[in-house]
Design an enzyme around this catalytic site. Structure first.
Site, PDB file in Angstrom:
ATOM      1  N   ARG A   4      97.923 -27.969  22.744  1.00  0.00           N
ATOM      2  CA  ARG A   4      98.427 -26.872  21.914  1.00  0.00           C
ATOM      3  C   ARG A   4      99.740 -26.354  22.494  1.00  0.00           C
ATOM      4  O   ARG A   4      99.787 -25.929  23.646  1.00  0.00           O
ATOM      5  CB  ARG A   4      97.374 -25.760  21.930  1.00  0.00           C
ATOM      6  CG  ARG A   4      97.618 -24.604  21.023  1.00  0.00           C
ATOM      7  CD  ARG A   4      96.302 -23.915  20.735  1.00  0.00           C
ATOM      8  NE  ARG A   4      95.437 -24.856  20.046  1.00  0.00           N
ATOM      9  CZ  ARG A   4      95.474 -25.082  18.730  1.00  0.00           C
ATOM     10  NH1 ARG A   4      96.300 -24.402  17.967  1.00  0.00           N
ATOM     11  NH2 ARG A   4      94.681 -25.971  18.175  1.00  0.00           N
TER      12      ARG A   4
ATOM     13  N   THR B 236     105.281 -28.350  16.696  1.00  0.00           N
ATOM     14  CA  THR B 236     104.170 -28.111  17.600  1.00  0.00           C
ATOM     15  C   THR B 236     103.820 -29.478  18.177  1.00  0.00           C
ATOM     16  O   THR B 236     104.260 -30.508  17.671  1.00  0.00           O
ATOM     17  CB  THR B 236     102.940 -27.528  16.877  1.00  0.00           C
ATOM     18  OG1 THR B 236     102.657 -28.354  15.761  1.00  0.00           O
ATOM     19  CG2 THR B 236     103.189 -26.109  16.425  1.00  0.00           C
TER      20      THR B 236
ATOM     21  N   ASP C 100     111.513 -27.454  10.758  1.00  0.00           N
ATOM     22  CA  ASP C 100     110.260 -27.238  11.484  1.00  0.00           C
ATOM     23  C   ASP C 100     109.342 -28.362  11.024  1.00  0.00           C
ATOM     24  O   ASP C 100     108.760 -28.294   9.938  1.00  0.00           O
ATOM     25  CB  ASP C 100     109.708 -25.853  11.117  1.00  0.00           C
ATOM     26  CG  ASP C 100     108.340 -25.597  11.729  1.00  0.00           C
ATOM     27  OD1 ASP C 100     107.721 -26.545  12.243  1.00  0.00           O
ATOM     28  OD2 ASP C 100     107.892 -24.439  11.678  1.00  0.00           O
TER      29      ASP C 100
ATOM     30  N   GLU D  46     109.378 -20.276  36.494  1.00  0.00           N
ATOM     31  CA  GLU D  46     110.373 -19.706  35.567  1.00  0.00           C
ATOM     32  C   GLU D  46     111.722 -20.378  35.792  1.00  0.00           C
ATOM     33  O   GLU D  46     112.142 -20.593  36.938  1.00  0.00           O
ATOM     34  CB  GLU D  46     110.480 -18.196  35.776  1.00  0.00           C
ATOM     35  CG  GLU D  46     109.316 -17.466  35.127  1.00  0.00           C
ATOM     36  CD  GLU D  46     109.344 -15.970  35.354  1.00  0.00           C
ATOM     37  OE1 GLU D  46     110.281 -15.463  35.974  1.00  0.00           O
ATOM     38  OE2 GLU D  46     108.398 -15.306  34.898  1.00  0.00           O
TER      39      GLU D  46
ATOM     40  N   LYS E 256      99.461 -31.166  16.467  1.00  0.00           N
ATOM     41  CA  LYS E 256      99.019 -31.556  15.118  1.00  0.00           C
ATOM     42  C   LYS E 256      99.003 -33.091  15.045  1.00  0.00           C
ATOM     43  O   LYS E 256      98.264 -33.711  15.796  1.00  0.00           O
ATOM     44  CB  LYS E 256      99.923 -30.908  14.072  1.00  0.00           C
ATOM     45  CG  LYS E 256      99.823 -29.365  14.098  1.00  0.00           C
ATOM     46  CD  LYS E 256     100.540 -28.718  12.939  1.00  0.00           C
ATOM     47  CE  LYS E 256     100.338 -27.224  12.914  1.00  0.00           C
ATOM     48  NZ  LYS E 256     101.354 -26.464  13.677  1.00  0.00           N
TER      49      LYS E 256
ATOM     50  N   TYR F   8     103.867 -21.101  39.131  1.00  0.00           N
ATOM     51  CA  TYR F   8     104.930 -20.367  38.431  1.00  0.00           C
ATOM     52  C   TYR F   8     106.211 -21.175  38.517  1.00  0.00           C
ATOM     53  O   TYR F   8     106.577 -21.645  39.604  1.00  0.00           O
ATOM     54  CB  TYR F   8     105.158 -18.995  39.080  1.00  0.00           C
ATOM     55  CG  TYR F   8     104.810 -17.875  38.142  1.00  0.00           C
ATOM     56  CD1 TYR F   8     105.399 -17.797  36.886  1.00  0.00           C
ATOM     57  CD2 TYR F   8     103.888 -16.902  38.504  1.00  0.00           C
ATOM     58  CE1 TYR F   8     105.066 -16.787  36.009  1.00  0.00           C
ATOM     59  CE2 TYR F   8     103.556 -15.879  37.626  1.00  0.00           C
ATOM     60  CZ  TYR F   8     104.142 -15.826  36.378  1.00  0.00           C
ATOM     61  OH  TYR F   8     103.819 -14.824  35.507  1.00  0.00           O
TER      62      TYR F   8
HETATM   63  N1  DSN Z   1      98.530 -22.555  11.533  1.00  0.00           N
HETATM   64  C1  DSN Z   1      99.171 -23.824  11.305  1.00  0.00           C
HETATM   65  C2  DSN Z   1      98.560 -24.557  10.192  1.00  0.00           C
HETATM   66  O1  DSN Z   1      97.349 -24.539  10.089  1.00  0.00           O
HETATM   67  O2  DSN Z   1      99.255 -25.189   9.416  1.00  0.00           O
HETATM   68  C3  DSN Z   1     100.619 -23.696  11.128  1.00  0.00           C
HETATM   69  O3  DSN Z   1     101.145 -23.109  12.254  1.00  0.00           O
END
Ligand code: DSN
Length: 414
Positions: A227, A218, A192, A48, A221, A46
Site C-alpha cells: 500500500r 498507487t 493519475d 528524512e 492496485k 528514520y
Molecule cells: N479508493 C481507491 C479505489 O477504490 O479506487 C482509489 O483511491
C-alpha cells in the site's frame, strides 16, 4: 505477552481473505516477499530526506533500497524522475498540487460522479477546497469520456493543470489526445494512473509516457505492490516535486514499504507479470460476457481494462448498497459505486464496481470469473430466497477451495 486482541483480528482478516472472492477493483494480494519487506526491521529506521541527502545517520542501507526502487520504477515506465516516498496515492497527488499550483489556481479533473477520484477536485477534499477545480465527464449515451467536451473545457477554462485518470472507469483513456489539447492550451498535464498502472507497465493500456508532464500512481492496485504511492515526472519538475513531498508535506519515509515497492517493481519486470496483466483483462472480458448474457446492464457497455461497473438499479431494481450487502453475505466482496448520471445518493448508489486483479493473482481464469458473474446475478435476482443464498455460498466455496495462495501462511506471512 502478545496483544491477542489485535492478533486475533488479524487472524480473522486472513481467514476472510482466504474465504472470500475479492472483487474490489483497487485491491490485490502481494507476494510473500513483499509481505516480508513490509513486516521487516526497516520499519525502525528514520530517513528524512532522499538517498545520500538524509537528515539522519545510518541510512546507507535504506539508501540502497530507495535507489533500487526509484531506478526500477523509471525503467518500467521510461520516466525521467521518480519519487517513491508518497505514503498513498492521495499524498502523491497532494505533493504534485503543492509543487505546481498556487492556492486558488484553476485545475480541470474528471468528475467523481463520472468515475474520477476524490483528490481530483471533490469539494470536500483538500483539492476542491484549495484550488478552483472544474470537471469534465462522460457522454450521456456512450458513458465514455466526452473528449470534445474535455477539449472545449481545456480551452475555455484555461486551467493551469489538467488531471486525467479515474477510479471507476472501465474504458481505455486517450492520454495522447488529452496531452495534445493541454500542450496547445498551455496547461500542465498530469495523469493519475493508479488503477491501470499494472496494465500500462505490461503494455496493455496506452501509456501516459511520454505525453504527461507528471504521472502519479498507487503501488497496491494492478501493480500488486504494498500500500503506497509514487510520482514520476519530467526532470524539469523533479526538484519542486521532491521538495513539495519532503519537507513540504511528509516527514520520514516508510522504508519498509519502500522496500516492498522495490520488490514489487522487480516482480513487474519479470515475464510472468505480463501474463498476469493479460489475464486480468481476459478475466474482466469473461465477466462482461456473462453479465450481458444474464441481462445485466454494464456502464459504458463493458470493459477494456480490469473493472466493470454494473448498473444493479437498472438490472434488478436495487441500490448498490443493497447489492454490496447481499454479496457480502455470500462471501463476494464488491463496493457500491455511483454510475454516471446517478439518481441515487453516493452512499446508496445505483451500481457496484467489480474488478479482476485480486482473484487473478489467486489463479482464477475465465471460467472461474464466468461462474463468479453467474453467482452474482443469481444472488441478486433472487434477493429474498434463503435457499438461493445457501447455494451461492456453496458455489463460492467450490471456487475458493481451489486457491493455494496464503493457504499455509500465518497473518505475518510465515
Ligand atoms: N479508493 C481507491 C479505489 O477504490 O479506487 C482509489 O483511491
Amino acid at each position: 505477552m502478545k496483544d491477542n486482541a489485535v492478533f486475533e483480528s488479524m487472524e480473522r482478516e486472513l481467514n476472510r481473505q482466504r474465504q472470500n472472492i475479492e472483487l474490489i477493483a483497487s485491491e490485490n494480494f502481494v507476494s510473500e516477499d513483499i509481505l516480508k519487506a513490509t513486516g521487516s526491521v526497516l520499519t525502525n529506521k528514520y530517513a528524512e530526506g532522499y538517498p545520500a541527502k538524509r537528515y539522519y545517520g545510518g541510512c546507507q542501507f535504506v539508501d540502497e533500497v530507495e535507489t533500487l526502487a526509484k531506478d526500477r520504477l523509471c525503467t518500467i515506465f521510461g520516466a525521467e524522475h521518480a519519487n517513491v516516498q508518497p505514503h498513498s496515492g492521495a499524498q502523491a497527488n497532494t505533493a504534485v498540487y503543492l509543487a505546481l499550483l498556487n492556492h486558488g489556481d484553476k485545475v480541470l479533473g474528471m468528475s467523481l460522479a463520472d468515475g474520477g477520484h476524490l483528490t481530483h477536485g471533490h469539494p470536500l477534499n483538500f483539492s476542491g477546497i484549495n484550488y478552483e477545480f472544474h470537471s469534465y465527464g462522460v457522454d450521456k449515451e456512450s458513458e465514455m469520456i466526452d473528449y470534445e467536451e474535455f477539449k472545449r473545457k481545456v480551452f475555455e477554462i484555461k486551467p493551469k493543470l489538467v488531471v486525467a485518470g479515474a477510479s471507476a472507469y472501465s474504458r481505455t483513456i486517450d492520454f495522447e489526445f488529452m496531452a495534445q489539447c493541454c500542450q496547445e492550451a498551455g496547461a500542465i498535464f498530469m495523469v493519475d494512473m493508479a488503477h491501470i498502472a499494472g496494465l500500462v507497465a505490461a503494455g496493455l493500456h496506452p501509456s501516459p509516457f511520454p505525453h504527461a508532464d507528471v504521472v502519479t500512481t498507487t503501488t497496491h492496485k494492478t501493480l500488486r505492490g504494498p500500500r503506497g504511492g509514487a510520482i514520476m515526472c519530467k526532470e524539469q519538475y523533479a526538484k519542486d516535486i521532491d521538495r513539495a513531498l519532503f519537507p513540504g508535506m511528509q516527514g520520514g519515509p516508510l522504508m519498509h514499504v519502500i522496500a516492498g515497492k522495490a520488490i514489487c517493481f522487480h516482480e513487474v519486470m519479470q515475464d510472468d507479470y505480463k501474463e498476469y496483466a493479460g489475464q486480468i483483462i481476459k478475466n474482466a472480458k469473461a465477466m462482461e460476457e456473462s453479465f450481458i448474457e444474464e441481462g445485466f446492464r454494464l456502464v459504458a457497455g463493458g470493459t477494456d481494462n480490469h473493472l466493470l461497473l454494473v448498473d444493479v438499479k437498472a438490472s434488478c431494481g436495487m441500490t448498490g448498497k443493497v447489492a454490496e450487502k447481499l454479496l457480502d453475505e455470500i462471501n463476494i466482496t464488491t463496493n457500491k459505486n455511483a454510475i454516471p448520471f446517478d439518481t441515487e445518493k453516493p452512499f446508496q448508489a445505483s451500481g457496484i464496481r467489480v474488478g479482476t486483479p485480486a482473484m487473478t493473482t489467486k489463479g482464477f481464469k475465465e471460467a472461474d470469473f464466468r461462474e463468479v458473474a453467474k453467482i452474482i446475478t443469481y444472488c441478486l435476482k433472487n434477493a429474498d430466497n434463503q435457499a438461493v443464498k445457501e447455494e451461492c455460498i456453496a458455489r463460492v466455496k467450490v471456487l475458493v477451495d481451489k486457491v493455494t495462495m496464503y493457504q499455509n501462511k500465518t497473518y505475518i506471512g510465515d
